[in-house]
Structure formats: structure tokens, C-alpha cells
Design a protein around this motif. Structure first.
Motif, PDB file in Angstrom:
ATOM      1  N   ARG A 141       0.855  -1.180   0.000  1.00  0.00           N
ATOM      2  CA  ARG A 141       0.000   0.000   0.000  1.00  0.00           C
ATOM      3  C   ARG A 141       0.896   1.237   0.000  1.00  0.00           C
ATOM      4  NH1 ARG A 141      -2.732  -3.188   4.366  1.00  0.00           N
ATOM      5  NH2 ARG A 141      -4.574  -4.146   3.424  1.00  0.00           N
ATOM      6  N   ILE A 142       1.194   1.720  -1.189  1.00  0.00           N
ATOM      7  CA  ILE A 142       2.125   2.845  -1.325  1.00  0.00           C
ATOM      8  C   ILE A 142       1.490   4.123  -0.771  1.00  0.00           C
ATOM      9  CG2 ILE A 142       3.476   4.219  -2.971  1.00  0.00           C
ATOM     10  CD1 ILE A 142       4.400   1.286  -2.626  1.00  0.00           C
ATOM     11  N   GLY A 143       2.294   4.893  -0.034  1.00  0.00           N
ATOM     12  CA  GLY A 143       1.812   6.123   0.569  1.00  0.00           C
ATOM     13  C   GLY A 143       1.655   5.986   2.070  1.00  0.00           C
ATOM     14  N   TRP A 144       0.975   6.940   2.667  1.00  0.00           N
ATOM     15  CA  TRP A 144       0.810   6.980   4.118  1.00  0.00           C
ATOM     16  C   TRP A 144      -0.336   6.091   4.584  1.00  0.00           C
ATOM     17  CZ3 TRP A 144       4.192   8.877   7.412  1.00  0.00           C
ATOM     18  CH2 TRP A 144       5.038   9.935   7.031  1.00  0.00           C
ATOM     19  N   SER A 145      -0.160   5.476   5.737  1.00  0.00           N
ATOM     20  CA  SER A 145      -1.243   4.799   6.435  1.00  0.00           C
ATOM     21  C   SER A 145      -0.974   4.945   7.926  1.00  0.00           C
ATOM     22  CB  SER A 145      -1.331   3.323   6.047  1.00  0.00           C
ATOM     23  OG  SER A 145      -0.131   2.652   6.361  1.00  0.00           O
ATOM     24  N   GLU A 146      -2.023   4.722   8.709  1.00  0.00           N
ATOM     25  CA  GLU A 146      -1.884   4.856  10.153  1.00  0.00           C
ATOM     26  C   GLU A 146      -2.115   3.520  10.821  1.00  0.00           C
ATOM     27  OE1 GLU A 146      -3.695   7.449  13.926  1.00  0.00           O
ATOM     28  OE2 GLU A 146      -4.195   7.978  11.849  1.00  0.00           O
ATOM     29  N   GLY A 147      -1.246   3.153  11.738  1.00  0.00           N
ATOM     30  CA  GLY A 147      -1.372   1.899  12.458  1.00  0.00           C
ATOM     31  C   GLY A 147      -2.268   2.040  13.669  1.00  0.00           C
ATOM     32  N   ILE A 148      -2.658   0.913  14.238  1.00  0.00           N
ATOM     33  CA  ILE A 148      -3.506   0.961  15.421  1.00  0.00           C
ATOM     34  C   ILE A 148      -2.747   1.498  16.627  1.00  0.00           C
ATOM     35  CG2 ILE A 148      -5.007  -0.908  14.652  1.00  0.00           C
ATOM     36  CD1 ILE A 148      -3.452  -2.811  16.422  1.00  0.00           C
ATOM     37  N   ASP A 149      -1.426   1.640  16.464  1.00  0.00           N
ATOM     38  CA  ASP A 149      -0.624   2.230  17.539  1.00  0.00           C
ATOM     39  C   ASP A 149      -0.608   3.756  17.471  1.00  0.00           C
ATOM     40  OD1 ASP A 149       0.844   2.538  15.238  1.00  0.00           O
ATOM     41  OD2 ASP A 149       2.667   1.587  15.993  1.00  0.00           O
ATOM     42  N   GLY A 150      -1.335   4.321  16.476  1.00  0.00           N
ATOM     43  CA  GLY A 150      -1.393   5.770  16.336  1.00  0.00           C
ATOM     44  C   GLY A 150      -0.221   6.364  15.587  1.00  0.00           C
ATOM     45  N   GLY A 188      12.073   5.644  14.017  1.00  0.00           N
ATOM     46  CA  GLY A 188      11.506   4.290  14.017  1.00  0.00           C
ATOM     47  C   GLY A 188      12.423   3.324  13.295  1.00  0.00           C
ATOM     48  N   ASP A 189      11.843   2.461  12.475  1.00  0.00           N
ATOM     49  CA  ASP A 189      12.671   1.560  11.680  1.00  0.00           C
ATOM     50  C   ASP A 189      12.238   1.618  10.221  1.00  0.00           C
ATOM     51  OD1 ASP A 189      10.424  -0.262  11.341  1.00  0.00           O
ATOM     52  OD2 ASP A 189      10.861  -1.070  13.321  1.00  0.00           O
ATOM     53  N   PHE A 190      13.023   0.995   9.364  1.00  0.00           N
ATOM     54  CA  PHE A 190      12.666   0.812   7.963  1.00  0.00           C
ATOM     55  C   PHE A 190      12.270  -0.651   7.771  1.00  0.00           C
ATOM     56  CE2 PHE A 190      16.022   4.242   6.999  1.00  0.00           C
ATOM     57  CZ  PHE A 190      15.079   5.244   7.012  1.00  0.00           C
ATOM     58  N   ARG A 191      11.312  -0.888   6.889  1.00  0.00           N
ATOM     59  CA  ARG A 191      10.935  -2.251   6.543  1.00  0.00           C
ATOM     60  C   ARG A 191      11.065  -2.430   5.033  1.00  0.00           C
ATOM     61  NH1 ARG A 191       5.294  -2.626  10.045  1.00  0.00           N
ATOM     62  NH2 ARG A 191       6.220  -2.116  12.075  1.00  0.00           N
ATOM     63  N   ILE A 192      11.998  -3.246   4.631  1.00  0.00           N
ATOM     64  CA  ILE A 192      12.093  -3.623   3.223  1.00  0.00           C
ATOM     65  C   ILE A 192      10.973  -4.612   2.947  1.00  0.00           C
ATOM     66  CG2 ILE A 192      13.538  -4.729   1.466  1.00  0.00           C
ATOM     67  CD1 ILE A 192      15.977  -3.810   3.129  1.00  0.00           C
ATOM     68  N   VAL A 198       6.323   6.384  12.407  1.00  0.00           N
ATOM     69  CA  VAL A 198       6.576   7.830  12.383  1.00  0.00           C
ATOM     70  C   VAL A 198       5.565   8.536  13.302  1.00  0.00           C
ATOM     71  CG1 VAL A 198       6.664   9.912  10.944  1.00  0.00           C
ATOM     72  CG2 VAL A 198       7.400   7.694   9.999  1.00  0.00           C
ATOM     73  N   PRO A 199       6.024   9.265  14.317  1.00  0.00           N
ATOM     74  CA  PRO A 199       5.086  10.022  15.159  1.00  0.00           C
ATOM     75  C   PRO A 199       4.474  11.168  14.374  1.00  0.00           C
ATOM     76  CG  PRO A 199       7.349  10.544  15.750  1.00  0.00           C
ATOM     77  CD  PRO A 199       7.418   9.420  14.755  1.00  0.00           C
ATOM     78  N   THR A 200       3.276  11.590  14.771  1.00  0.00           N
ATOM     79  CA  THR A 200       2.544  12.627  14.040  1.00  0.00           C
ATOM     80  C   THR A 200       3.373  13.891  13.856  1.00  0.00           C
ATOM     81  OG1 THR A 200       0.433  11.773  14.852  1.00  0.00           O
ATOM     82  CG2 THR A 200       0.451  14.038  14.046  1.00  0.00           C
ATOM     83  N   GLU A 201       4.104  14.270  14.885  1.00  0.00           N
ATOM     84  CA  GLU A 201       4.872  15.520  14.815  1.00  0.00           C
ATOM     85  C   GLU A 201       6.046  15.464  13.831  1.00  0.00           C
ATOM     86  OE1 GLU A 201       6.177  13.229  18.578  1.00  0.00           O
ATOM     87  OE2 GLU A 201       4.310  13.686  17.488  1.00  0.00           O
ATOM     88  N   GLN A 202       6.437  14.276  13.401  1.00  0.00           N
ATOM     89  CA  GLN A 202       7.562  14.159  12.463  1.00  0.00           C
ATOM     90  C   GLN A 202       7.103  13.860  11.035  1.00  0.00           C
ATOM     91  OE1 GLN A 202      10.374  10.938  13.103  1.00  0.00           O
ATOM     92  NE2 GLN A 202      12.120  12.270  12.696  1.00  0.00           N
ATOM     93  N   LYS A 203       5.818  13.642  10.865  1.00  0.00           N
ATOM     94  CA  LYS A 203       5.286  13.218   9.565  1.00  0.00           C
ATOM     95  C   LYS A 203       5.603  14.216   8.453  1.00  0.00           C
ATOM     96  CE  LYS A 203       0.938  11.770   7.388  1.00  0.00           C
ATOM     97  NZ  LYS A 203      -0.531  11.666   7.567  1.00  0.00           N
ATOM     98  N   ALA A 204       5.426  15.483   8.712  1.00  0.00           N
ATOM     99  CA  ALA A 204       5.658  16.504   7.686  1.00  0.00           C
ATOM    100  C   ALA A 204       7.121  16.540   7.248  1.00  0.00           C
ATOM    101  CB  ALA A 204       5.225  17.877   8.199  1.00  0.00           C
ATOM    102  N   ALA A 205       8.034  16.408   8.189  1.00  0.00           N
ATOM    103  CA  ALA A 205       9.463  16.440   7.851  1.00  0.00           C
ATOM    104  C   ALA A 205       9.862  15.239   7.015  1.00  0.00           C
ATOM    105  CB  ALA A 205      10.293  16.493   9.135  1.00  0.00           C
ATOM    106  N   ILE A 206       9.329  14.063   7.369  1.00  0.00           N
ATOM    107  CA  ILE A 206       9.612  12.845   6.600  1.00  0.00           C
ATOM    108  C   ILE A 206       9.081  12.991   5.177  1.00  0.00           C
ATOM    109  CG2 ILE A 206       9.029  10.392   6.360  1.00  0.00           C
ATOM    110  CD1 ILE A 206      11.062  10.801   8.540  1.00  0.00           C
ATOM    111  N   HIS A 261       2.475   6.515  12.177  1.00  0.00           N
ATOM    112  CA  HIS A 261       2.250   6.578  10.733  1.00  0.00           C
ATOM    113  C   HIS A 261       3.318   5.779   9.991  1.00  0.00           C
ATOM    114  CE1 HIS A 261      -0.712   9.772  11.479  1.00  0.00           C
ATOM    115  NE2 HIS A 261       0.161  10.202  12.393  1.00  0.00           N
ATOM    116  N   TYR A 262       2.927   5.288   8.816  1.00  0.00           N
ATOM    117  CA  TYR A 262       3.782   4.409   8.031  1.00  0.00           C
ATOM    118  C   TYR A 262       3.772   4.881   6.582  1.00  0.00           C
ATOM    119  CZ  TYR A 262       3.405   1.469  12.145  1.00  0.00           C
ATOM    120  OH  TYR A 262       3.461   1.003  13.434  1.00  0.00           O
TER     121      TYR A 262
END
Length: 581
Positions: free
Chosen positions: A354-363, A397-401, A412-420, A365-366
Motif C-alpha cells: 500500500r504505497i503512501g501513508w497509512s496509520e497503524g492501530i498504535d497511532g 523508528g525503523d525501515f521495513r524492506i 513515524v510520530p505525528t509531529e515528524q510526519k511533515a518532515a519525513i 504513521h507508516y
């Protein structure tokens, strides 16, 4: 007689052990002193850029293949030079998870110690380096070891890198599934210290100390062995292309056990009807605490019963079809000391990433990044490698190949999403113009480095997709796509034998076209036409897609359409249907 769990297949049991002269690879393993051979001595030989004798094969157990640049092979021969030998190294990375710190090391050493300067994300959910010169190989192993990465067992007759669904939206279940992927990987690791002695200068084991491989055996496995952990409904690792698969079963959001699928495999040999791709069979359900017990029972049954005479028939899929599925399953239960329960219901509804942003149940972002063909390098106007390094410098966080050659920036925490996102856009890692067809397409490396390649794949695919998109648009299918995969040979690295349309290299500029896979990745495609040139392929795609547009049912995928109209017959049982004319 043996009856498959999911079909009417009946096969008379054959001999449990294949009699005959053992393949020379069995001699090689026996004489290797637990995979050491004379590799250390060979590394000192600077008269050739390649490995000599048995070491050419033995380095594969250490995660490397000898290659050369085939684009310049003829030119070097005219100059009376040997081929430009280099080594490809594939890392062991269970579940594809790598930390930002590790990524920065991987990036640095790609620049410093490889000829091409790139990192290749692979369909085995890890990364590999291409173009390592012989004097640098030991340095690379030590560098990777310093950040906690090795390459042991990622090639040859061992359990390969263990895959795990990279799906981010079920974070808790993913973490459990990933932990099992790591445990399985560690459990199946070779116990020999040969890797550490050769590459890391570890102290040598005294000759008087008895060495053992309690799980893999002193002569290791008959052939490569692939294992996965998958979380439905996303079949993002193509479960049916692997020897051993654990399908996660959940209750109330918790992992309680697995359905165990055995005997998948995609490789074949052109013109040899004794070889074929095969779906895995569902053996049944096991509770989660029995995972390693049943994993070992499956692997050791294949270890002891697999064909060590003919390597083309040595994979688990052929053992199942030779001895019978029920016979193999009963032996697994005997070794595990427990029986499979009835399979629990599950369904695969999609695959790919699923290319692009999604949100996990942990709140958190991926961000799933599309990396065409998995090639991370600085392209003109698209410096992907630099961009990944910039992400690694700030990501916490981590990277997942992924097993589809892409990469997820996870946690990715919400506050870092824009920078990423800003970095990803700046360096071309996020590109809104990438089409669905391009995301649904994949290729193996093939030329110029793979010695097995018969035709182009990675270099052919981007232009092919341009042409396919033009054809789909012309036929009124702009918003549709075909799961399309290209491999340079029939060995299966690009998983073309689970595609709706698979192109398998037959010779320079020539491909066999297979049709009839499905969207869920649960059906093997069948040979449609052989030896098609590149223009012939486009003509076929044009004709087939025009019919798809005019005659399909609502929402019907391309692969299902080709089966329903009888363009190709459905492959239900590979040993019977795949080569049936």
C-alpha cells in the motif's frame, strides 16, 4: 495413495529416498569442512578476480554469488582478459527490518566498496550489493557485522531469508509475526563457525572438537528452502512461492496460531517437463507455541527425503509430489509429536504494498515508498540513495524492506510526519505520477550481472510499462492494471509464476508469456505463447487488453478474465496441468 488437501489430486507414493549417484554438490558439501573449504586461502590469490574450484559454489552458503559484467565480457575476451569478476552479497534480514543507523552503514559501504554504488532491495525482503571486488569482500563482511548484519544462509542449500508481512496497519500482530520470523531464522541458522572464521577472523575451532549441524545436517539441505510468515488478508510476500509458510490466525486482535502451508516453489527449466512451479498445500492449523517444533519437522523431513541425485527435482515441492502429500504430512506430525488441527479460515484479498501513508492501530504513521525494481541509487533528477540517507538521519523508528522491492518508513510520530514527507518528495522517493501499473509490476536483476539471465528484466521493465500503459489507455483501461512480472530466466526470482502476466526470459530479446494468475496470488499462470519478441509481446498485450475491456465481467481482473474465456486453461494441479497442451 495420497490426496491433496485442496484438490482431487491422487499420486502413488514413490520411493522415500531417491537412489542413484549423488549430485556433485553433495560431495562438495561433504568435503567442505562445514562450509570453510579453502575460501580463506583463495582470498589471498590475486591472480584472478574470481573464486576457484569448490569455493565458487561454497561462497553461496555465505550469502554470495560470483558474477561478472556481461556487457563487457566479449570486449575483455578480445583483450585476452578474464571476465570482470565481482561478488554479489545478499544480507540476512528476517522480516526486512533494518534500523536507520544500519541503513546509513549499508549506504556508506555501497558507495565505498562496490563498483555500482547502489543498494538493491530484493524480492527476498532484504538488500544486496552488486559489484564487490575480491579484495573488498572481507571488508564488507566486517563492516556489516559491526552493525549487526550478516549474510549467512541467504543463498545455496539452506533456509533463506525469512519473509514477514510488512503490512503496517495491524501493528501488534505484525510485531508478534515478525518476532516469529526472527525466531525461525535463528533456529534454522547453520551452527558452523566457518562464516566467522573466514570473514570475521574469528578464532578457529580446534580440529579435535566435534562439529555438528543438528538441524541442517552435515551435508545441509538438498536444495534451497524458503520460509515466510504472512498476515491475511494481505498476501504481500506471495506465500505460494515458498517451501514453508505460516499464515497468521488471529482472535480478538491477538495471534493465536498459524495455518502451515508447505511445498510452494516457482522455479522450472525450459523444455524440461519434469520441472514446474507449484502452489503450497495447506497442511492444517497449529497453536503458536508449536511454531518452531513444526517448522523443524517440515525442514528435516525435506532434508532427509529430498532428492540429492537430481538438483532440478530437489525442492520440497517435488518431494511432496513424489512421496505423496499425506505421507509427507504424516512424517511431519510424527517428528513434531503432534498432529495438525483442521485449517482455520482465512482469505487473501490483495497483495503488493500500500504505497503512501497509512496509520497503524498504535497511532503512528507508516510511509510506503515505491522503489522501482528495488534499485536505490542516485538517478538523474531522482537522487533516491541520498534521499534515503537523509531520511535515516532523522527517522526514529525503523525501515521495513518489503518483498516487493519497496521500503516502508515505519513508526513515524505525528509531529515528524511533515518532515519525513518533505524529504521523500524532495528526493523523488514520493512521486504522485507513479501509476498503478508501475506499482503492480516487478522484475529480477537479470543482465548485466546475473550469470543465469537469458534476457533482460530490470532494464527492460520500465520501458515496457510505458508501452503497456499506452495500450491500456488506448483500450479504455487507463484506471486498470495487470500484475506483470518479468524474469530473465525461469528460476523464479521475480515471481513471474504468480503474476497475471509473467514474462520469462528465453533468449536475448525473447520471452515466454504466461497468463492466468490472480489478484490474490493463489494461482499459477499457464504458458500462453513462447519465444515472443518485444514487439510481439506488445501486440499480444494490445489484443488481450482490448478483449478484456470489451468482454470482462464487472470488476473482473485480467488473470480471471483469461481463465473464464479459455484463453489459457486454469492450472489447478501443476504436476498435471502446467505442461498440459
Amino acid at each position: 495413495m495420497s490426496t491433496s488437501n485442496n484438490s482431487e489430486q491422487v499420486i502413488a507414493p514413490g520411493p522415500i529416498i531417491v537412489e542413484g549417484k549423488l549430485h556433485d554438490n553433495e560431495r562438495l558439501k561433504t568435503e567442505s569442512n562445514f562450509l570453510r573449504g579453502t575460501i580463506a586461502k583463495d582470498l589471498q590469490d590475486q591472480t584472478t578476480g574470481g573464486m576457484t574450484g569448490d569455493n565458487f559454489q561454497l561462497i553461496r552458503f555465505h550469502g554470495m554469488y560470483q558474477q561478472d559484467d556481461r556487457d563487457i565480457r566479449a570486449e575483455r575476451a578480445k583483450q585476452k582478459l578474464e571476465p570482470l569478476h565481482t561478488l554479489m552479497l545478499r544480507a540476512r534480514l528476517p522480516g526486512g527490518i533494518i534500523t536507520p543507523k544500519q541503513w546509513l552503514g549499508v549506504d556508506k559501504w555501497a558507495t565505498e566498496h562496490t563498483m555500482f554504488g547502489s543498494v538493491r532491495l530484493t524480492t527476498r525482503q532484504t538488500f544486496q550489493y552488486h559489484g564487490i571486488l575480491k579484495p573488498n569482500i572481507k571488508t564488507v563482511h566486517k563492516a556489516l557485522n559491526s552493525i549487526g548484519i550478516d549474510s549467512i544462509g541467504t543463498a545455496s542449500d539452506m533456509n533463506r531469508n525469512v519473509l514477514c508481512t510488512a503490512n503496517p496497519y495491524q501493528s501488534e500482530v505484525h510485531q508478534e509475526a515478525y518476532e516469529w520470523a526472527k525466531k525461525i531464522s535463528e533456529h534454522f541458522m547453520p551452527r558452523t563457525r566457518g562464516y566467522a572464521e573466514v570473514w570475521l577472523d574469528a578464532d578457529k575451532v580446534e580440529s579435535t572438537v566435534k562439529q555438528e549441524e543438528p538441524i541442517l545436517g552435515s551435508t545441509y539441505l538438498p536444495r534451497k528452502f524458503k520460509t515466510t510468515v504472512v498476515i491475511p488478508p494481505l498476501n504481500d510476500i506471495d506465500v505460494h512461492g515458498n517451501d514453508l509458510n505460516f499464515v497468521a490466525i488471529q482472535e480478538n486482535g491477538k495471534l493465536i496460531g498459524f495455518n502451515v502451508l508447505v511445498g510452494g516453489g516457482l522455479a522450472m527449466t525450459h523444455g524440461d517437463k519434469a520441472t514446474y512451479p507449484r502452489k503450497a498445500d495447506d497442511f492444517g492449523y497449529i497453536p503458536v507455541d508449536q511454531t518452531l517444533v513444526f517448522a523443524e519437522a517440515v525442514l528435516t523431513t525435506q532434508r532427509d527425503w529430498g532428492n540429492r541425485v537430481d538438483r532440478k527435482n530437489a525442492k520440497t515441492k517435488y518431494t511432496l509430489d513424489r512421496v505423496g502429500i499425506d505421507v509427507f504430512k504424516a512424517e511431519v506430525e510424527k517428528r513434531a509429536g503432534s498432529k495438525f488441527a483442521e485449517s482455520r479460515p482465512y482469505e487473501f484479498t490483495e497483495r503488493g504494498d500500500r504505497i503512501g501513508w497509512s496509520e497503524g492501530i498504535d497511532g503512528k504513521h507508516y510511509l510506503a515508498l515505491f522503489i522501482e525494481n528495488g534499485r536505490v541509487k542516485d538517478f538523474p533528477n531522482k537522487p533516491l540513495k541520498t534521499g534515503m540517507a537523509e531520511l535515516a538521519k532523522i527517522h526514529q523508528g525503523d525501515f521495513r524492506i518489503t518483498a516487493n522491492q519497496n521500503l516502508i518508513v515505519a513508526g513515524v510520530p505525528t509531529e515528524q510526519k511533515a518532515a519525513i514527507e518533505a524529504i521523500a518528495i524532495k528526493y523523488g522517493l514520493m512521486d504522485a505520477t507513479v501509476t498503478k501499473q508501475r506499482k503492480d509490476s516487478m522484475a529480477c536483476v537479470a543482465l548485466p550481472t546475473c550469470p543465469l539471465a537469458m534476457a533482460e528484466a530490470e532494464r527492460y521493465l520500465p520501458g515496457l510499462i510505458d508501452d503497456v500503459e499506452t495500450i491500456l489507455d488506448k483500450n479504455g483501461l487507463k484506471d486498470e492494471s495487470i500484475i506483470l512480472r518479468v524474469t530473465g530466466c525461469p528460476n523464479g526470482c521475480g515471481r513471474a509464476m504468480l503474476a497475471e502476466m509473467g514474462l520469462v526470459g528465453k533468449g536475448p530479446g525473447k520471452y515466454n508469456m504466461h497468463l492466468g494468475g490472480n489478484l490474490a496470488g493463489t494461482r499459477i499462470p499457464k504458458l500462453y505463447k513462447e519465444n515472443l519478441g518485444e514487439q510481439d509481446i506488445l501486440n499480444e498485450i494490445d489484443n488481450l487488453s482490448a478483449r478484456w475491456a470489451a468482454e470482462r465481467n464487472k470488476g473482473e481482473g485480467f488473470g480471471d478474465f483469461t481463465i473464464r474465456l479459455g484463453i489459457v486453461k486454469e492450472v489447478v494441479i501443476s504436476v498435471r496441468d502446467f505442461h498440459d497442451e
